[in-house]
Motif scaffolding. Sequence first.
Motif, PDB file in Angstrom:
ATOM      1  N   CYS A  26     -16.632 -43.417 -10.169  1.00 43.93           N
ATOM      2  CA  CYS A  26     -17.670 -43.863  -9.231  1.00 43.93           C
ATOM      3  C   CYS A  26     -17.068 -44.548  -8.013  1.00 43.93           C
ATOM      4  CB  CYS A  26     -18.650 -44.792  -9.933  1.00 43.93           C
ATOM      5  SG  CYS A  26     -19.657 -43.966 -11.182  1.00 43.93           S
ATOM      6  N   ALA A  30     -17.361 -43.143  -4.131  1.00 45.27           N
ATOM      7  CA  ALA A  30     -17.893 -43.961  -3.038  1.00 45.27           C
ATOM      8  C   ALA A  30     -16.896 -44.052  -1.884  1.00 45.27           C
ATOM      9  CB  ALA A  30     -18.241 -45.358  -3.555  1.00 45.27           C
ATOM     10  N   GLU A  34     -17.487 -42.545   1.919  1.00 45.79           N
ATOM     11  CA  GLU A  34     -17.347 -43.373   3.119  1.00 45.79           C
ATOM     12  C   GLU A  34     -16.333 -42.761   4.083  1.00 45.79           C
ATOM     13  OE1 GLU A  34     -15.606 -47.751   4.201  1.00 45.79           O
ATOM     14  OE2 GLU A  34     -16.859 -47.579   2.403  1.00 45.79           O
TER      15      GLU A  34
END
Length: 174
Positions: A26, A30, A34
């Motif tokens: 996870c 992320a 980004e």
Amino acid sequence: SYIEQKFPWDERGDVLVFLPGINEICALQAALAERAQQSSSGRWVVLPLHSTLAPSEQMRVFQSPPRGVTKVVVATNIAETSITIDDVSYVIDTGRLKENRFDPQRKLESLVEDFGSVANLKQRRGRAGRVRRGVCIHLVTSHRFAQLPAQQTPELQRTPLERVVLRAKKLYTH
């Protein structure tokens, strides 16, 4: 960066990244999301692969991405054996995994993160280039690699014997 200069990233091929657990998957998802928003040069899709995903979600890793898009599969050791993701040309291996271990003195079982064995790393290396040329990058120092056991401890020796007996009895009675 060094990796971008050293390896032929311009060749077509997708990436498989081995991480020890769901939290790490996870976090990397992320970070890559980004980075994708900040970058105009690269297009990629990040797909998780771990045992708690629904089968339909797991099957997404076998689908080829659209032309010009790189698929990045971020997986636990579930991707280490018994599956082949045809598009994968690059494997990045942290060398770490999580496994159940039993402490007989405390009579306690726990999920422990540790480095894998030499056999684990070789198996992961084999995921790169199953269909075409591949590159594997192990993020393990040569000093650490020299200390790794040749094989992983068998699960039968890492779990409580009662569980194994009950599981066998259940299979036998059905």
